[in-house]
Design a protein around this motif. Structure first.
Motif, PDB file in Angstrom:
ATOM      1  N   SER A 100       0.850  -1.189   0.000  1.00 54.78           N
ATOM      2  CA  SER A 100       0.000   0.000   0.000  1.00 54.78           C
ATOM      3  C   SER A 100       0.884   1.237   0.000  1.00 54.78           C
ATOM      4  O   SER A 100       2.025   1.206   0.460  1.00 54.78           O
ATOM      5  CB  SER A 100      -0.929  -0.022   1.212  1.00 54.78           C
ATOM      6  OG  SER A 100      -0.704   1.072   2.046  1.00 54.78           O
ATOM      7  N   CYS A 101       0.347   2.307  -0.560  1.00 50.39           N
ATOM      8  CA  CYS A 101       1.110   3.545  -0.581  1.00 50.39           C
ATOM      9  C   CYS A 101       0.119   4.698  -0.440  1.00 50.39           C
ATOM     10  O   CYS A 101      -0.787   4.847  -1.259  1.00 50.39           O
ATOM     11  CB  CYS A 101       1.901   3.651  -1.880  1.00 50.39           C
ATOM     12  SG  CYS A 101       3.082   4.990  -1.870  1.00 50.39           S
ATOM     13  N   THR A 102       0.255   5.476   0.613  1.00 50.48           N
ATOM     14  CA  THR A 102      -0.702   6.550   0.866  1.00 50.48           C
ATOM     15  C   THR A 102       0.024   7.816   1.304  1.00 50.48           C
ATOM     16  O   THR A 102       1.161   7.776   1.756  1.00 50.48           O
ATOM     17  CB  THR A 102      -1.685   6.183   1.999  1.00 50.48           C
ATOM     18  OG1 THR A 102      -0.933   5.769   3.139  1.00 50.48           O
ATOM     19  CG2 THR A 102      -2.615   5.068   1.605  1.00 50.48           C
ATOM     20  N   ARG A 103      -0.707   8.931   1.168  1.00 50.23           N
ATOM     21  CA  ARG A 103      -0.278  10.169   1.800  1.00 50.23           C
ATOM     22  C   ARG A 103      -1.220  10.378   2.970  1.00 50.23           C
ATOM     23  O   ARG A 103      -2.439  10.313   2.820  1.00 50.23           O
ATOM     24  CB  ARG A 103      -0.380  11.325   0.809  1.00 50.23           C
ATOM     25  CG  ARG A 103      -0.072  12.684   1.414  1.00 50.23           C
ATOM     26  CD  ARG A 103      -0.013  13.758   0.358  1.00 50.23           C
ATOM     27  NE  ARG A 103       1.100  13.543  -0.579  1.00 50.23           N
ATOM     28  CZ  ARG A 103       2.388  13.702  -0.252  1.00 50.23           C
ATOM     29  NH1 ARG A 103       2.721  14.072   0.966  1.00 50.23           N
ATOM     30  NH2 ARG A 103       3.337  13.509  -1.137  1.00 50.23           N
ATOM     31  N   ARG A 104      -0.677  10.557   4.158  1.00 54.03           N
ATOM     32  CA  ARG A 104      -1.520  10.578   5.356  1.00 54.03           C
ATOM     33  C   ARG A 104      -0.942  11.530   6.390  1.00 54.03           C
ATOM     34  O   ARG A 104       0.258  11.803   6.395  1.00 54.03           O
ATOM     35  CB  ARG A 104      -1.598   9.177   5.947  1.00 54.03           C
ATOM     36  CG  ARG A 104      -0.228   8.595   6.279  1.00 54.03           C
ATOM     37  CD  ARG A 104      -0.337   7.314   7.041  1.00 54.03           C
ATOM     38  NE  ARG A 104      -0.814   7.567   8.386  1.00 54.03           N
ATOM     39  CZ  ARG A 104      -1.183   6.622   9.231  1.00 54.03           C
ATOM     40  NH1 ARG A 104      -1.118   5.367   8.876  1.00 54.03           N
ATOM     41  NH2 ARG A 104      -1.596   6.916  10.433  1.00 54.03           N
ATOM     42  N   PRO A 105      -1.801  12.026   7.290  1.00 57.40           N
ATOM     43  CA  PRO A 105      -1.260  12.787   8.406  1.00 57.40           C
ATOM     44  C   PRO A 105      -0.542  11.821   9.335  1.00 57.40           C
ATOM     45  O   PRO A 105      -1.016  10.712   9.557  1.00 57.40           O
ATOM     46  CB  PRO A 105      -2.486  13.384   9.085  1.00 57.40           C
ATOM     47  CG  PRO A 105      -3.651  12.630   8.569  1.00 57.40           C
ATOM     48  CD  PRO A 105      -3.263  11.919   7.327  1.00 57.40           C
ATOM     49  N   LEU A 106       0.604  12.229   9.844  1.00 56.58           N
ATOM     50  CA  LEU A 106       1.390  11.315  10.662  1.00 56.58           C
ATOM     51  C   LEU A 106       0.655  10.980  11.951  1.00 56.58           C
ATOM     52  O   LEU A 106       0.567   9.828  12.344  1.00 56.58           O
ATOM     53  CB  LEU A 106       2.750  11.940  10.967  1.00 56.58           C
ATOM     54  CG  LEU A 106       3.709  11.056  11.738  1.00 56.58           C
ATOM     55  CD1 LEU A 106       3.888   9.715  11.036  1.00 56.58           C
ATOM     56  CD2 LEU A 106       5.047  11.749  11.886  1.00 56.58           C
TER      57      LEU A 106
END
Lengths: 341, 204
Positions: free
Chosen positions: A253-259
């Motif tokens: 999986s590869c996402t952009r997310r808030p840490l």
């Protein structure tokens, strides 16, 4: 000069001894483990049984985690009714938290800060389907190692030894009757226990009580609700490429997310998170623009089985790699990452 | 090259040289050993230098700092000391139930002087099958390695991990984000995402 090369046919016994000693040290690895290795098919059957028991059975109990002498525990309940699945995890130590899950909806409650993180998880993250990745047996050898009692139940012991040095061994205690995993140890290269998680008490095949999960999800009075929306992305379109990957690991999986979605302030900065799995363990790779205030020094650390490697990449990027794998494996992930533009 | 005669047959370095050449008689040999085994750093340096010359002629990789051999012996002695004393061979229990899987090949030293014979013994694949073990001329037994050996983490630059790790509080955020993904694996217990997160969020 007296000590010319011809003399070395008659080297002192000391040197012979040193050589033998070095040989012994080089072979000081673990002895051949007990138990006959299972065929790939038998191994897959075991793993599928464990996975389906965890997802389809109704059970509740107390889990204890131990790593480096530190203990923590959590109360866990899992209910499954038809296609619906419910889960409750109450972490009892430290920064307490409660996690409620109904299918792919996950609520994480932080009672102290009164924050509720409401997530619609990517199905790959908390899958309901027992997906056994066939490559798990390709990179681990599975052996049966007899039976033992855990939390008052008879458990079959399975040893999963890695076939290369890129991952750790795991020893699993599987409930003989239900297939539920009762205990899991992560073992280091010398078979030492790095980390252990086990049910100290468990009831299996209890009556499902989904309301005990659903009710708290409805009553979030007094909680500030945060709804992070991780966006699926591609490493490629973000300007990154991965060179030679560690054998056995695939991008899952590869996402952009808030840490840290629970933190309303500074941590709203987003990171890119790529997750790789070999079927038995996973590694996360985080990439973000460098922030000189937070990203001050490179770091390599290991707590229990989990290693973390943090360091700058080029001028402008900060890379963090985390996983229950040897530090060397994390380095390989870090080295595989390249900036294209 | 340098053919000047030895200044003194009692010079330990001369003794060492003779030993290396196989020219030392029994008395000289034991004097040489005594000089080497003592705390005389010069003698050790000489011994080392003579070997180093030969070693480096063969390969640069064989170069090692003085004191290396002695340090090695001290380490080996310390490890031998921590081995349980073994008096006689004994078959392992027939059921391999809780034989510690981390029992490692045991090194047995037979004949102690400064020189010993080291046997490499594997405890074998199956607990009850003593006969299958590689035959060794000395008494053997499964050995448990001292705990301090087992817990050595083979990392050179890792921050020492433990209950009081010096670590970034923000590290736990990465850890939590990482563990969100744990539940999809067969080897993870259902509460795995809550696993020990709290215990590693320690103050500096």
């Amino acid at each position: 000069m007296r000590a010319s090369a011809t003399h070395f046919a008659r080297l002192g016994l000391l040197v012979l001894w040193a050589a033998l000693g070095a040989l012994q040290l080089a072979h000081a690895g673990p002895a051949e483990p007990t138990g006959k290795p299972l065929s790939a098919q038998e191994a897959r059957k075991w793993l599928a049984r464990i996975h389906s028991a965890a997802h389809e059975r109704n059970y509740q109990g107390t889990l204890v985690f131990s790593a480096d002498g530190a203990l923590s525990s959590a109360r866990v309940a899992h209910f499954s009714e038809g296609t619906q699945s419910y889960e409750r995890v109450e972490v009892l130590d430290g920064r307490m938290q409660q996690i409620y899950r109904h299918n792919d909806r996950v609520f994480t409650l932080w009672p102290h800060s009164r924050v509720a993180v409401v997530e619609e998880r990517d199905p790959r993250q908390a899958s309901l389907r027992p997906v056994i990745e066939p490559r798990a047996e390709e990179f681990y050898e599975v052996r049966e190692q007899g039976t033992e009692h855990v939390a008052g139940r008879e458990a079959q012991i399975l040893l999963l030894s890695p076939r290369d040095a890129n991952r750790f061994a795991q020893r699993l205690w599987v409930d003989s009757r239900s297939g539920l995993m009762l205990r899991a140890d992560v073992l280091g290269p010398r078979q030492q226990v790095l980390e252990s998680s086990a049910f100290s008490q468990v009831e299996i095949d209890v009556k499902p009580r989904p309301q005990t999960v659903l009710q708290p999800m409805k009553h979030l009075d007094g909680y500030r609700q945060v709804r992070p929306a991780p966006q699926p992305i591609k490493l490629d379109s973000e300007g990154w490429t991965l060179g030679a990957l560690v054998p056995g690991f695939q991008l899952s999986s590869c996402t952009r997310r808030p840490l840290d979605p629970a933190d309303g302030g500074a941590m709203q900065a987003t990171v890119l998170q790529a997750v790789f799995s070999d079927g038995m363990t996973h590694v996360s790779l985080f990439v973000e623009p460098i922030d000189r205030a937070r990203h001050t020094r490179p770091l390599l650390t290991q707590v229990g089985a989990t290693s973390t490697l943090m360091q700058a990449q080029g001028e402008g990027w900060w890379v963090t790699v985390i996983g229950d794998v040897p530090a060397q494996t994390l380095r390989q992930f870090h080295q595989a990452l390249e900036r294209r533009r | 090259m340098n053919n000047e005669p030895p200044a003194d047959v009692n010079d330990p370095r001369w003794l060492l040289s003779a030993m290396i050449d196989g020219e030392a008689d029994a008395a000289e040999f034991s004097r040489g050993c005594a000089a080497w085994g003592g705390a005389d750093a010069h003698t050790r340096q000489g011994w080392h230098a003579y070997h180093l010359i030969g070693d480096v002629l063969r390969s640069d990789d064989l170069a090692s700092p003085p004191g290396h051999d002695r340090a090695f012996m001290q380490r080996l002695n310390a490890r031998l000391d921590s081995e349980p004393a073994v008096l006689a061979p004994e078959p392992l229990p027939v059921t391999p139930k809780r034989r510690p899987a981390w029992a490692v090949p045991a090194a047995m030293a037979a004949g102690v002087m400064a020189l010993a014979t080291v046997l490499v013994v594997s405890t074998g694949p199956s607990g009850g099958d003593f006969a299958k073990l590689p035959l060794a001329a000395a008494p053997v037994a499964p050995s448990t390695v001292a705990a301090r050996d087992v817990t050595v983490v083979d990392q050179t630059e890792a921050v020492p991990a433990g209950g009081r790790v010096v670590r970034d509080a923000q590290l736990d955020r990465y850890l939590r984000a990482h563990r969100d993904y744990a539940t999809a694996l067969p080897g993870s217990l259902p509460g795995g995402s809550g696993r020990s997160i709290a215990t590693v969020s320690l103050e500096r």
